[in-house]
Design a protein around this motif. Structure first.
Motif, short mmCIF file in Angstrom:
data_model
loop_
_atom_site.label_atom_id
_atom_site.label_comp_id
_atom_site.label_asym_id
_atom_site.label_seq_id
_atom_site.Cartn_x
_atom_site.Cartn_y
_atom_site.Cartn_z
N GLY A 284 0.81 -1.21 0.00
CA GLY A 284 0.00 0.00 0.00
C GLY A 284 0.85 1.27 0.00
O GLY A 284 2.08 1.22 0.07
N ASP A 285 0.19 2.41 -0.07
CA ASP A 285 0.90 3.69 0.01
C ASP A 285 1.59 3.86 1.35
O ASP A 285 2.57 4.61 1.46
CB ASP A 285 -0.09 4.84 -0.21
N THR A 286 1.10 3.17 2.36
CA THR A 286 1.71 3.23 3.69
C THR A 286 3.19 2.90 3.62
O THR A 286 4.02 3.57 4.24
CB THR A 286 1.01 2.25 4.65
N GLY A 287 3.51 1.88 2.85
CA GLY A 287 4.91 1.46 2.75
C GLY A 287 5.65 2.13 1.61
O GLY A 287 6.79 2.58 1.77
N SER A 288 5.01 2.21 0.44
CA SER A 288 5.74 2.67 -0.74
C SER A 288 6.15 4.15 -0.66
O SER A 288 7.27 4.51 -1.02
CB SER A 288 4.88 2.44 -1.99
N LEU A 289 5.26 5.02 -0.17
CA LEU A 289 5.60 6.43 -0.06
C LEU A 289 6.76 6.64 0.91
O LEU A 289 7.68 7.43 0.66
CB LEU A 289 4.39 7.24 0.40
N ALA A 290 6.72 5.91 2.03
CA ALA A 290 7.76 6.06 3.05
C ALA A 290 9.10 5.51 2.58
O ALA A 290 10.15 6.14 2.75
CB ALA A 290 7.33 5.37 4.34
N MET A 291 9.08 4.33 1.97
CA MET A 291 10.33 3.72 1.50
C MET A 291 11.00 4.57 0.44
O MET A 291 12.22 4.79 0.48
CB MET A 291 10.06 2.32 0.96
N GLY A 292 10.22 5.06 -0.52
CA GLY A 292 10.80 5.92 -1.54
C GLY A 292 11.36 7.20 -0.98
O GLY A 292 12.46 7.64 -1.35
N GLY A 293 10.64 7.82 -0.05
CA GLY A 293 11.12 9.04 0.57
C GLY A 293 12.40 8.83 1.34
O GLY A 293 13.32 9.67 1.30
N VAL A 294 12.49 7.72 2.03
CA VAL A 294 13.70 7.40 2.79
C VAL A 294 14.91 7.26 1.86
O VAL A 294 16.00 7.75 2.17
CB VAL A 294 13.49 6.10 3.60
N LEU A 295 14.71 6.61 0.73
CA LEU A 295 15.81 6.45 -0.22
C LEU A 295 16.26 7.81 -0.75
O LEU A 295 17.47 8.07 -0.88
CB LEU A 295 15.37 5.56 -1.38
N GLY A 296 15.31 8.70 -1.03
CA GLY A 296 15.65 10.02 -1.52
C GLY A 296 16.42 10.85 -0.49
O GLY A 296 17.42 11.49 -0.80
N ILE A 297 15.95 10.82 0.76
CA ILE A 297 16.60 11.59 1.82
C ILE A 297 17.99 11.04 2.11
O ILE A 297 18.94 11.79 2.32
CB ILE A 297 15.72 11.56 3.10
N THR A 298 18.12 9.72 2.12
CA THR A 298 19.43 9.10 2.35
C THR A 298 20.40 9.48 1.25
O THR A 298 21.58 9.77 1.51
CB THR A 298 19.29 7.56 2.41
N ALA A 299 19.93 9.50 0.00
CA ALA A 299 20.79 9.88 -1.11
C ALA A 299 21.30 11.31 -0.95
O ALA A 299 22.47 11.61 -1.25
CB ALA A 299 20.02 9.74 -2.43
N ILE A 300 20.45 12.20 -0.45
CA ILE A 300 20.87 13.59 -0.23
C ILE A 300 21.86 13.67 0.92
O ILE A 300 22.87 14.38 0.84
CB ILE A 300 19.64 14.47 0.05
N CYS A 301 21.58 12.95 2.00
CA CYS A 301 22.44 13.02 3.19
C CYS A 301 23.86 12.52 2.91
O CYS A 301 24.81 13.01 3.53
CB CYS A 301 21.82 12.21 4.32
N CYS A 302 24.00 11.55 2.01
CA CYS A 302 25.35 11.06 1.71
C CYS A 302 25.89 11.67 0.41
O CYS A 302 26.90 11.21 -0.13
CB CYS A 302 25.39 9.53 1.66
#
Length: 378
Positions: A284-302
């Motif tokens: 569901g969107d519960t997981g997919s929105l969060a997982m994608g956002g986490v990948l994006g934020i992690t990419a920025i942080c590193c």
């Protein structure tokens, strides 16, 4: 939390206490050891609590509504057996990721809390979206504009934290463009232009994973490979010697994100146990929105945000298929492919669902390997 077991061994050593087990507690200070531990812990949590989550979602009546009219009619015939499968299953891998990260990560690290809080925010947004779909028995939840606005609001908060927070660094006012076979990167000084660039990464990654989540295990399998890749990339960015050797930006404290990425990797594998075809539950969107956002934020942080386009190549292709399909239909009234996202096109071409999933997984692995190989093509 387990990181501080190292303090026990130091306390014992200072008081002359000799015990072999205490010597082994030094391993809890090592990031690689804790990253592996976080991955295994998250996997086991997803595996152990999966059946409980499935039963609870079924008892609450949170089954996924499926459209039966319009261009999806043929697809509905292929997916008829999925009616009644519960959605919102993303709470399982996200809960396992957060729990495992709190156990194994070094908690004072600001990047860890930035990613965890962002994950909770996006998961809450996705949960509300899924809940509205369930109670209205419709495939439409929160309006796209409102959802986009809330995602942009999170992006703004993340950027303010990176630019002004306790771990602020001038690195985040710069964009590094690494070209293959060139040793030195092209550095663009963004400043406050980060408010235009970084939301594209965060919102784009969040929605890209959401678009890919259309077949059993497809999105979560691809997320696992990208998370593992960024576990390596964040470790590299957080180690001064390795970062200098590979000529990538050194970002102090970003190495701790490797623990969280590997926790996400383990939880995705554990969730895949329940989500593989035929799925016991949907993310569901519960997981997919969060997982994608986490990948994006992690990419920025590193500071490897542009590399996400390659490492997450499968997500990019899926998103482009939707954009081009919509643009083509609006401009010419014709569709480029039978149905978007791309995985549905292949289904309507006659590929079995399991065939589509496995082949997209293979693509995701190859894109991840290519992204990591680019680090040495300089």
């Amino acid at each position: 939390m387990l990181y501080y077991f190292f303090g026990i061994s130091e306390w014992a050593r200072m008081r002359g206490i000799e015990w072999n087990l205490l010597k082994e507690l030094h391993a809890f200070q090592d990031i690689t050891f804790r990253a592996v531990g976080a991955s295994i812990t998250a996997f086991l949590l997803s595996l152990i609590f999966g059946n409980l989550v499935v039963r609870q979602l079924i008892s609450l009546g949170f089954d996924q509504p499926i459209r039966t009219q319009g261009e999806t009619h043929k697809l509905f015939e292929l997916h008829r057996e999925k009616r009644g499968t519960p959605t919102m299953g993303g709470i399982l891998p996200l809960g396992a990721t957060i729990t495992s990260s709190l156990l194994w990560a070094r908690l004072p690290n600001p990047f860890v809390w930035l990613v965890i809080l962002s994950m909770i925010y996006l998961a809450s947004l996705g949960f509300v979206d899924d809940y509205l779909k369930v109670i209205h028995r419709s495939s439409t939840g929160i309006s796209s504009r409102f959802k986009f606005g809330l995602q942009c609001l999170l992006s703004a908060a993340v950027i303010l934290f990176l630019l002004l927070g306790p771990q602020s660094n001038t690195l985040f006012q710069q964009l590094y463009i690494h070209l293959p076979f060139f040793r030195d990167p092209i550095i663009l000084h963004l400043g406050w232009l980060a408010f235009c660039i970084y939301p594209l990464v965060i919102v784009g990654a969040s929605n890209a994973v959401n678009l890919t989540d259309g077949l059993d295990g497809l999105a979560v399998g691809c997320t696992a490979t990208v998370a593992a890749s960024y576990g390596i990339l964040s470790y590299v960015a957080g180690d001064c010697k390795i970062a200098s050797y590979l000529r990538v930006p050194f970002v102090p404290c970003s190495g701790e994100l490797s623990v969280l990425c590997m926790a996400l990797f383990g939880s995705c594998l554990g969730f895949l146990w329940w989500n593989c075809h035929p799925a016991y539950m949907f993310m569901g969107d519960t997981g997919s929105l969060a997982m994608g956002g986490v990948l994006g934020i992690t990419a920025i942080c590193c500071k490897q945000e542009l590399l996400l386009v390659i490492v997450g190549g499968t997500f990019v292709i899926e998103t482009l298929s939707v954009i081009l399909q919509v643009a083509s239909f609006k401009l010419s009234g014709r569709r480029l492919i039978k149905m978007s996202p791309l995985h549905h096109h292949f289904e309507l071409c006659g590929w079995k669902e399991s065939t589509v999933i496995v082949r997209f997984w293979i693509m995701s692995v190859l894109f991840s390997l290519l992204g990591l190989a680019i680090l040495r093509l300089r």
